[in-house]
Write an enzyme that holds these catalytic residues in place. Structure first.
Site, mmCIF file in Angstrom:
data_model
loop_
_atom_site.group_PDB
_atom_site.id
_atom_site.type_symbol
_atom_site.label_atom_id
_atom_site.label_comp_id
_atom_site.label_asym_id
_atom_site.label_seq_id
_atom_site.Cartn_x
_atom_site.Cartn_y
_atom_site.Cartn_z
ATOM 1 C CG ASP A 67 -1.707 -0.967 0.812
ATOM 2 O OD1 ASP A 67 -1.895 -1.293 0.306
ATOM 3 O OD2 ASP A 67 -1.597 -1.874 2.123
ATOM 4 C CE LYS A 74 -4.094 -6.434 0.870
ATOM 5 N NZ LYS A 74 -5.379 -5.501 0.294
ATOM 6 C CG ASP A 85 -7.539 -5.896 -1.719
ATOM 7 O OD1 ASP A 85 -8.590 -7.010 -2.503
ATOM 8 O OD2 ASP A 85 -7.729 -6.230 -0.638
ATOM 9 C CG LEU A 86 -8.472 -5.426 -8.715
ATOM 10 C CD1 LEU A 86 -8.534 -5.847 -10.663
ATOM 11 C CD2 LEU A 86 -7.536 -3.914 -8.580
ATOM 12 C CE LYS A 87 -11.565 -5.102 -0.163
ATOM 13 N NZ LYS A 87 -10.233 -4.384 0.032
ATOM 14 C CG LEU A 88 -12.888 -6.731 -9.713
ATOM 15 C CD1 LEU A 88 -13.576 -7.253 -10.963
ATOM 16 C CD2 LEU A 88 -12.673 -4.264 -9.747
ATOM 17 C CG ASP A 122 -20.297 -2.181 -12.197
ATOM 18 O OD1 ASP A 122 -21.920 -2.197 -12.439
ATOM 19 O OD2 ASP A 122 -19.586 -1.120 -13.164
ATOM 20 C CB ILE A 123 -24.836 -5.118 -13.702
ATOM 21 C CG1 ILE A 123 -23.410 -4.926 -14.940
ATOM 22 C CG2 ILE A 123 -25.142 -4.004 -13.574
ATOM 23 C CD1 ILE A 123 -24.205 -4.455 -16.687
ATOM 24 N N PRO A 124 -23.290 -7.927 -13.299
ATOM 25 C CG PRO A 124 -24.695 -9.774 -12.995
ATOM 26 C CD PRO A 124 -24.672 -8.709 -13.259
ATOM 27 C CG ASN A 125 -22.237 -7.548 -19.911
ATOM 28 O OD1 ASN A 125 -21.371 -8.935 -20.065
ATOM 29 N ND2 ASN A 125 -22.144 -6.327 -20.453
ATOM 30 C CB THR A 145 -13.372 -4.344 8.568
ATOM 31 O OG1 THR A 145 -12.576 -3.535 8.273
ATOM 32 C CG2 THR A 145 -13.345 -5.904 9.065
ATOM 33 N NE ARG A 195 -1.796 -3.863 13.320
ATOM 34 C CZ ARG A 195 -1.954 -3.776 12.202
ATOM 35 N NH1 ARG A 195 -1.372 -4.918 11.265
ATOM 36 N NH2 ARG A 195 -2.564 -2.803 11.377
ATOM 37 N NE ARG A 236 -1.775 -0.074 8.048
ATOM 38 C CZ ARG A 236 -2.673 0.653 8.530
ATOM 39 N NH1 ARG A 236 -2.592 1.249 9.219
ATOM 40 N NH2 ARG A 236 -3.426 -0.664 9.085
HETATM 41 O O1 C5P Z 1 -2.869 -3.598 8.594
HETATM 42 P P1 C5P Z 1 -1.861 -3.411 7.340
HETATM 43 O O2 C5P Z 1 -1.384 -2.656 7.081
HETATM 44 O O3 C5P Z 1 -1.086 -4.429 7.766
HETATM 45 O O4 C5P Z 1 -3.141 -3.769 6.340
HETATM 46 C C1 C5P Z 1 -3.119 -4.588 5.042
HETATM 47 C C2 C5P Z 1 -3.721 -4.347 4.485
HETATM 48 O O5 C5P Z 1 -5.455 -5.371 4.714
HETATM 49 C C3 C5P Z 1 -4.755 -3.529 3.532
HETATM 50 O O6 C5P Z 1 -4.154 -3.326 2.172
HETATM 51 C C4 C5P Z 1 -5.958 -3.233 4.111
HETATM 52 O O7 C5P Z 1 -6.656 -2.434 2.851
HETATM 53 C C5 C5P Z 1 -6.643 -4.679 4.172
HETATM 54 N N1 C5P Z 1 -7.208 -4.504 5.225
HETATM 55 C C6 C5P Z 1 -8.298 -5.017 5.375
HETATM 56 N N2 C5P Z 1 -9.212 -5.178 6.630
HETATM 57 C C7 C5P Z 1 -8.709 -4.663 7.738
HETATM 58 C C8 C5P Z 1 -7.412 -4.506 7.678
HETATM 59 C C9 C5P Z 1 -6.785 -4.480 7.008
HETATM 60 O O8 C5P Z 1 -8.600 -5.403 4.329
HETATM 61 N N3 C5P Z 1 -10.083 -4.945 8.605
#
Ligand code: C5P
Length: 224
Positions: free
Chosen positions: A10, A32, A59-62, A64-67, A115, A175, A205
């Site tokens: 990230d 990722k 990790d694009l979390k798509l 939208d409509i299925p097509n 989350t 963690r 992180r």
């Molecule tokens: O907190 P950390 O830097 O380890 O997060 C790593 C990845 O996990 C990040 O890309 C973040 O978007 C994702 N993440 C998540 N859901 C959480 C915590 C982190 O998808 N609850």
């Protein structure tokens, strides 16, 4: 067994992301790349990171409509991602079409409930019941739509795994014990998540912001 740690890159700058990944590559099993990275650097950025030689998780979390989601999956096919995320709340047809459009070696994994949302946010969007019920409902839907697995927290992975024995479970929010943020009482360690059934441990992180990322990654790897 291969290393289940996927380092979350990230980091907005491509060169900095690449430098970090090269440094720790011996101690993680994959990389990722999120929506922010993909919007900023596109296919070129993914190709550059892929040259490092580790599997790529897009990790694009798509959603939208299925097509449209199926077409997006086809458009990233050439990048040969090991894992791609989509939203389970996009519904059964969207998930089925996304899986059908994905490459043979790509795991398609559903995000259930972000989350960042709590039960009052759910109620405001018309979803009743508890967050846990919603996660389990969407996990069942993802399973019956033929997806490979879901993204879930270290607290949920045990219960989800009992219900979906051969699922592929991606667990972020971890963690390391005694690590920089090890004082978070509810934090789950990478080892606990793996023992509860996680297939992939997403760690950002605790490695990327460590004073010595290589030592941090090596220390986490040693606990597994
Ligand atoms: O907190 P950390 O830097 O380890 O997060 C790593 C990845 O996990 C990040 O890309 C973040 O978007 C994702 N993440 C998540 N859901 C959480 C915590 C982190 O998808 N609850």
């Amino acid at each position: 067994m291969s290393n289940p740690i996927y380092l979350a890159l990230d980091i907005p700058q491509l060169d900095a992301a690449e430098a970090l990944a090269r440094k720790v590559k011996g101690h993680v099993g994959g990389l990722k790349l999120g929506l922010e990275f993909f919007c900023a650097h596109g296919h070129h950025g993914v190709h550059e990171i892929a040259k490092i030689g580790l599997p790529i998780f897009l990790d694009l979390k798509l959603h939208d409509i299925p097509n449209t989601v199926a077409a997006a999956m086809q458009a990233i096919h050439v990048l040969e991602p090991a894992i791609v995320t989509i939203h389970a709340s996009g519904g059964r047809a969207m998930m089925e079409d996304a899986k059908a459009a994905a490459g043979e070696h790509t795991k398609v994994v559903a995000v259930t409930l972000l989350t960042s949302l709590d039960e009052s946010d759910m109620a405001a969007t018309g979803i009743g019941g508890s967050a846990n019920d919603q996660v389990m409902r969407l996990a069942d839907l993802a399973n019956s739509a033929g997806l490979d697995g879901i993204v879930c927290s270290g607290h949920e992975v045990g219960a989800v795994h009992r219900q979906w024995k051969d699922g592929f479970f991606v667990v972020p929010g971890l963690r390391p014990a005694g690590g920089a943020m090890g004082d978070q009482k509810r934090a789950v360690t990478p080892r606990e998540a793996r023992d509860a059934g996680a297939s992939v441990l997403v760690i950002g992180r605790p490695i990327s912001r460590a004073e010595d990322p290589v030592a941090a990654a090596r220390a986490i790897e040693a606990t597994l």
